[in-house]
Scaffold this motif. Structure first.
Motif, mmCIF file in Angstrom:
data_model
loop_
_atom_site.group_PDB
_atom_site.id
_atom_site.type_symbol
_atom_site.label_atom_id
_atom_site.label_comp_id
_atom_site.label_asym_id
_atom_site.label_seq_id
_atom_site.Cartn_x
_atom_site.Cartn_y
_atom_site.Cartn_z
ATOM 1 N N SER A 14 36.173 1.566 -33.757
ATOM 2 C CA SER A 14 35.425 0.780 -34.730
ATOM 3 C C SER A 14 35.207 -0.641 -34.227
ATOM 4 C CB SER A 14 36.172 0.717 -36.076
ATOM 5 O OG SER A 14 36.307 2.003 -36.640
ATOM 6 N N ARG A 15 34.087 -1.226 -34.625
ATOM 7 C CA ARG A 15 33.771 -2.616 -34.321
ATOM 8 C C ARG A 15 33.141 -3.246 -35.559
ATOM 9 N NH1 ARG A 15 36.459 -1.436 -30.637
ATOM 10 N NH2 ARG A 15 36.145 -1.760 -28.386
ATOM 11 N N SER A 16 33.507 -4.513 -35.824
ATOM 12 C CA SER A 16 32.971 -5.238 -36.971
ATOM 13 C C SER A 16 32.517 -6.621 -36.542
ATOM 14 C CB SER A 16 34.022 -5.369 -38.076
ATOM 15 O OG SER A 16 34.377 -4.099 -38.593
ATOM 16 N N TYR A 17 31.428 -7.092 -37.148
ATOM 17 C CA TYR A 17 30.830 -8.373 -36.789
ATOM 18 C C TYR A 17 30.374 -9.101 -38.048
ATOM 19 C CZ TYR A 17 30.492 -5.624 -32.518
ATOM 20 O OH TYR A 17 30.775 -4.809 -31.446
ATOM 21 N N ARG A 18 30.590 -10.387 -38.045
ATOM 22 C CA ARG A 18 30.131 -11.275 -39.112
ATOM 23 C C ARG A 18 29.154 -12.255 -38.480
ATOM 24 N NH1 ARG A 18 34.361 -15.694 -41.527
ATOM 25 N NH2 ARG A 18 33.000 -16.779 -43.031
ATOM 26 N N THR A 51 35.216 -9.246 -35.139
ATOM 27 C CA THR A 51 36.581 -9.039 -35.615
ATOM 28 C C THR A 51 37.507 -8.708 -34.457
ATOM 29 O OG1 THR A 51 35.740 -8.224 -37.723
ATOM 30 C CG2 THR A 51 38.014 -7.684 -37.190
ATOM 31 N N ARG A 58 27.638 3.665 -39.905
ATOM 32 C CA ARG A 58 27.194 2.270 -39.858
ATOM 33 C C ARG A 58 27.091 1.703 -41.269
ATOM 34 N NH1 ARG A 58 21.783 1.070 -36.517
ATOM 35 N NH2 ARG A 58 23.234 1.798 -34.890
ATOM 36 N N HIS A 117 27.032 -8.807 -42.438
ATOM 37 C CA HIS A 117 28.216 -8.137 -41.907
ATOM 38 C C HIS A 117 27.807 -6.753 -41.406
ATOM 39 C CE1 HIS A 117 31.557 -10.719 -43.854
ATOM 40 N NE2 HIS A 117 30.423 -11.407 -43.805
ATOM 41 N N TRP A 118 28.214 -6.453 -40.178
ATOM 42 C CA TRP A 118 27.844 -5.175 -39.547
ATOM 43 C C TRP A 118 29.132 -4.483 -39.115
ATOM 44 C CZ3 TRP A 118 22.643 -4.138 -37.096
ATOM 45 C CH2 TRP A 118 22.600 -2.901 -36.462
ATOM 46 N N HIS A 119 29.344 -3.279 -39.633
ATOM 47 C CA HIS A 119 30.509 -2.482 -39.230
ATOM 48 C C HIS A 119 30.021 -1.147 -38.688
ATOM 49 C CE1 HIS A 119 34.546 -0.783 -39.182
ATOM 50 N NE2 HIS A 119 34.044 0.298 -39.759
ATOM 51 N N THR A 120 30.582 -0.735 -37.577
ATOM 52 C CA THR A 120 30.216 0.549 -36.997
ATOM 53 C C THR A 120 31.468 1.274 -36.527
ATOM 54 O OG1 THR A 120 28.687 1.618 -35.441
ATOM 55 C CG2 THR A 120 29.886 -0.282 -34.624
#
Length: 277
Positions: A253-257, A219, A119, A136-139
């Protein structure tokens, strides 16, 4: 607990040692989350859903385990409190001036290691003149179980319009009845289960004469779980209408802004911002 401050405001507090109550599926979370004006845009342990804690990565149905918290939806019975609440715990956590990065293990209610998560959370685009900043969150999830893991939701298990799973935001009590916005003039709770490039929630605060707007930009393609009339909630669901599987050693993977803004932003301003930022 880790805090990130800018211009004299604590923008967020990341709680890496979660609450111990097992039926709430203990996991790290962000609360409070604030605008640059200092207004809190999350809620912690609301009376209607004690396991809703600010902003958190979570999962409602994973091969019979519940990493969300509370009861599990069982078709024909409704929500049932089962002995299946899993946990997410940090194995490592490194902090930078602009964010953090860590690894977590998702363990089943029996203690088995099911998922390894990497994370990363970053504070970006802090703009006092615009009254906004971005989280910004990436997991990245990797399967650890011998058998493939099936990630679903109450909707994939038979409950209509309840496809929540993944990154979940619960807003303040005063945001109940707030405005839901999306591209091309769409809005409202009719977006439940629909697709959109972004989704925004505009709410008003108690005690201060201010509004706030949060804009969620995933994303990857998603279906939205969103509520306003009952309570303020937004979730770019990764398993609203259909399950996905994660085999041993496989990763996803998942990414969020997320834009956190002071004021009531309309679609035109949001589109202009996203196009130019």
């Amino acid at each position: 607990m880790i805090s990130f401050d800018r211009y004299g405001v604590e923008l967020l507090r990341y709680v890496d040692e979660p609450d111990p109550e097992p039926t709430e599926s203990p996991k790290p979370y962000i609360h409070p989350l604030r605008t640059l004006a200092g207004d809190v845009v999350t809620v912690y342990r609301p009376h209607d859903h004690r396991w809703h804690k600010g902003l958190q990565m979570t999962a409602s149905h994973v091969s019979g385990q519940n990493f969300w918290g509370g009861g599990t939806y069982v078709h024909g019975q409704g929500y049932v409190q089962l002995d299946n609440n899993g946990t997410m715990r940090h194995d490592s956590l490194s902090v930078r001036s602009d964010g953090l990065r860590g690894t977590l293990t998702w363990r089943s209610s029996g203690g088995e290691e099911w998922v390894r998560e990497v994370r990363e959370i970053t504070v970006r685009a802090v703009d006092p003149e615009n009254g906004s900043w971005e989280l910004h969150w990436h997991t990245a999830l990797t399967g650890l179980r011998e058998e493939p893991l099936a990630f679903g939701s109450p909707t994939t298990h038979g409950r209509p319009l309840a496809g929540y799973s993944g990154l979940f935001w619960r807003g303040p009590r005063s945001f109940t009845g707030g405005e839901i916005l999306a591209p091309d003039g769409h809005g409202g709770e009719g977006l439940m289960g629909a697709k959109a490039r972004w989704l925004a929630f505009h709410g008003r605060h108690d005690e201060v004469d201010r509004d706030s707007t949060l804009v969620f930009v995933p994303t990857e393609d998603c279906d939205w779980f969103v509520r306003s009339s009952q309570f303020a909630a937004v979730n770019p669901s990764w398993a609203f209408h259909r399950e996905f599987t994660l085999g041993r050693g496989e990763s996803v993977s998942r990414s969020y802004r997320i834009v956190i803004a002071t004021g009531a932003w309309g679609p035109d301003r949001i589109e202009k911002y996203l196009g130019g930022a």
